[in-house]
Design a protein around this motif. Structure first.
Motif, PDB file in Angstrom:
ATOM      1  N   ASP A  49       1.897  21.976 -35.666  1.00 49.57           N
ATOM      2  CA  ASP A  49       3.085  21.544 -35.503  1.00 49.57           C
ATOM      3  C   ASP A  49       3.657  22.183 -34.088  1.00 49.57           C
ATOM      4  O   ASP A  49       4.436  22.909 -34.107  1.00 49.57           O
ATOM      5  CB  ASP A  49       4.056  21.248 -36.387  1.00 49.57           C
ATOM      6  CG  ASP A  49       5.522  20.518 -36.011  1.00 49.57           C
ATOM      7  OD1 ASP A  49       5.313  19.760 -35.287  1.00 49.57           O
ATOM      8  OD2 ASP A  49       6.326  20.912 -36.785  1.00 49.57           O
ATOM      9  N   ARG A 143       9.353  12.789 -46.532  1.00 50.69           N
ATOM     10  CA  ARG A 143       8.094  12.918 -45.356  1.00 50.69           C
ATOM     11  C   ARG A 143       8.289  14.366 -44.473  1.00 50.69           C
ATOM     12  O   ARG A 143       7.433  15.102 -44.541  1.00 50.69           O
ATOM     13  CB  ARG A 143       8.380  11.771 -44.457  1.00 50.69           C
ATOM     14  CG  ARG A 143       7.446  11.954 -43.389  1.00 50.69           C
ATOM     15  CD  ARG A 143       7.576  10.740 -42.538  1.00 50.69           C
ATOM     16  NE  ARG A 143       6.668  10.664 -41.360  1.00 50.69           N
ATOM     17  CZ  ARG A 143       6.555   9.667 -40.306  1.00 50.69           C
ATOM     18  NH1 ARG A 143       7.523   8.890 -40.439  1.00 50.69           N
ATOM     19  NH2 ARG A 143       5.812   9.805 -39.413  1.00 50.69           N
ATOM     20  N   SER A 144       9.815  14.869 -44.423  1.00 44.31           N
ATOM     21  CA  SER A 144       9.777  16.328 -43.810  1.00 44.31           C
ATOM     22  C   SER A 144       9.355  17.078 -44.682  1.00 44.31           C
ATOM     23  O   SER A 144       8.644  18.169 -44.091  1.00 44.31           O
ATOM     24  CB  SER A 144      11.147  16.057 -43.429  1.00 44.31           C
ATOM     25  OG  SER A 144      11.608  15.302 -42.534  1.00 44.31           O
ATOM     26  N   ASN A 146       6.954  17.020 -47.015  1.00 44.75           N
ATOM     27  CA  ASN A 146       5.461  16.996 -47.090  1.00 44.75           C
ATOM     28  C   ASN A 146       4.891  17.647 -45.813  1.00 44.75           C
ATOM     29  O   ASN A 146       3.728  18.224 -45.932  1.00 44.75           O
ATOM     30  CB  ASN A 146       5.132  15.630 -47.159  1.00 44.75           C
ATOM     31  CG  ASN A 146       5.277  14.959 -48.846  1.00 44.75           C
ATOM     32  OD1 ASN A 146       5.371  15.781 -49.793  1.00 44.75           O
ATOM     33  ND2 ASN A 146       5.469  13.703 -48.962  1.00 44.75           N
ATOM     34  N   ARG A 147       5.648  17.374 -44.685  1.00 44.09           N
ATOM     35  CA  ARG A 147       4.999  18.116 -43.539  1.00 44.09           C
ATOM     36  C   ARG A 147       5.276  19.536 -43.720  1.00 44.09           C
ATOM     37  O   ARG A 147       4.220  20.246 -43.353  1.00 44.09           O
ATOM     38  CB  ARG A 147       5.844  17.506 -42.296  1.00 44.09           C
ATOM     39  CG  ARG A 147       5.441  15.991 -42.127  1.00 44.09           C
ATOM     40  CD  ARG A 147       6.195  15.795 -40.348  1.00 44.09           C
ATOM     41  NE  ARG A 147       5.339  16.645 -39.410  1.00 44.09           N
ATOM     42  CZ  ARG A 147       5.772  16.519 -38.166  1.00 44.09           C
ATOM     43  NH1 ARG A 147       6.829  15.754 -37.915  1.00 44.09           N
ATOM     44  NH2 ARG A 147       5.028  17.228 -37.325  1.00 44.09           N
ATOM     45  N   GLY A 150       2.476  20.634 -45.687  1.00 40.87           N
ATOM     46  CA  GLY A 150       1.179  20.416 -44.842  1.00 40.87           C
ATOM     47  C   GLY A 150       0.916  21.799 -43.984  1.00 40.87           C
ATOM     48  O   GLY A 150      -0.201  22.121 -43.673  1.00 40.87           O
ATOM     49  N   ASP A 151       2.009  22.167 -43.304  1.00 45.47           N
ATOM     50  CA  ASP A 151       2.200  23.320 -42.578  1.00 45.47           C
ATOM     51  C   ASP A 151       1.484  24.507 -43.085  1.00 45.47           C
ATOM     52  O   ASP A 151       0.640  25.353 -42.788  1.00 45.47           O
ATOM     53  CB  ASP A 151       3.500  23.591 -41.933  1.00 45.47           C
ATOM     54  CG  ASP A 151       3.905  22.629 -40.770  1.00 45.47           C
ATOM     55  OD1 ASP A 151       3.032  21.995 -40.052  1.00 45.47           O
ATOM     56  OD2 ASP A 151       4.919  22.581 -40.549  1.00 45.47           O
TER      57      ASP A 151
END
Length: 256
Positions: A49, A143-144, A146-147, A150-151
């Motif tokens: 990101d 969504r934020s 989950n990101r 993911g990071d």
């Protein structure tokens, strides 16, 4: 693709060695023929990101690696150019990702905050909290959140591909040039699931150190303070753990 690339490269080498005026024209033909190879390698990287990390940037970096390989390629040695160039392209992609932070300091802080919030909620609820519950406590969208997850997974999973020195450094995820194309999101989910299973089999101390370093963003010094050990000892434990995981992960990749 491979045969047309090889043909273009061999025509270029003839012009290069003869020092003709058509060498630049043939170099451009090689670049066009090599683009699918470069693009396929770049697209198998999970982008960090970061505003400078786009697939176009990666493709440009990979193309520079390809051109470096082209300058030193000798077809008389019998190695296909695609195989010869793979290492240079991969190295160029790695070098590009090394020039930018995999996660910015602010992003690491947010990942650590999300991890701590999930842990607190887990203790309060007596069970694993749902993503919506953690996101609500953080005040962000699902969504934020989950990101952020993911990071954290990316920061750890990418380190498994660094087989170099003993310092755990995040690198790129690049598939073999012979690998069949696959859906990136499905592949990432499969990788994350397997990585999680590997970590779950570690001794409790090693699990905790991995979690603190990669998921909560603590420094070696901070982790050393928590375990009442030296930074050097924590680094040794972390490096040994990663070597073990890399071996298991590579075995899994080859078998798959």
């Amino acid at each position: 693709m491979t045969s047309s690339l090889q043909d273009a490269v061999e025509r270029y080498v003839v012009e290069r060695d003869a020092e003709t005026s058509h060498v630049d024209e043939h170099a451009r033909a090689v670049a066009v023929a090599a683009l699918p190879l470069v693009r396929s390698l770049a697209r198998r990287i999970t982008l960090p990101d970061h505003p400078l990390a786009t697939y176009r940037d990666l493709e440009n970096a990979g193309m520079l690696g390809m051109l470096q390989a082209l300058g030193s390629y000798d077809p008389d040695r019998g190695t296909p150019f695609a195989s010869f160039a793979f290492g240079r392209i991969r190295g160029a992609l790695v070098d590009f990702l090394r020039t930018i932070d995999c996660l910015s300091r602010d992003r690491r802080r947010r990942v650590a905050e999300a991890s701590r919030t999930a842990e607190v909620l887990s203790q309060e609820l007596g069970t694993e909290p749902r993503a919506a519950q953690v996101a609500g406590r953080l005040g962000v969208s699902v969504r934020s959140y989950n990101r952020l997850l993911g990071d954290a997974q990316q920061r750890f999973a990418l380190s498994l591909y660094d087989g170099g020195d003993d310092r755990p450094t995040p690198l790129d995820v690049v598939a073999s040039p012979d690998a069949e194309p696959a859906d990136a999101s499905a592949e990432a989910a499969s990788t994350n699931g397997f990585v999680g299973a590997l970590v779950g089999r570690l001794p409790e101390r090693e699990q905790r150190i991995v979690h603190l370093y990669f998921f909560e963003g603590l420094t070696l010094r901070e982790i050393a303070g928590e375990f009442h050990l030296t930074e050097a000892r924590i680094s040794q434990v972390l490096s040994k753990t990663l070597r073990t995981l890399r071996g298991q992960f590579e075995t899994h990749r080859v078998a798959a």
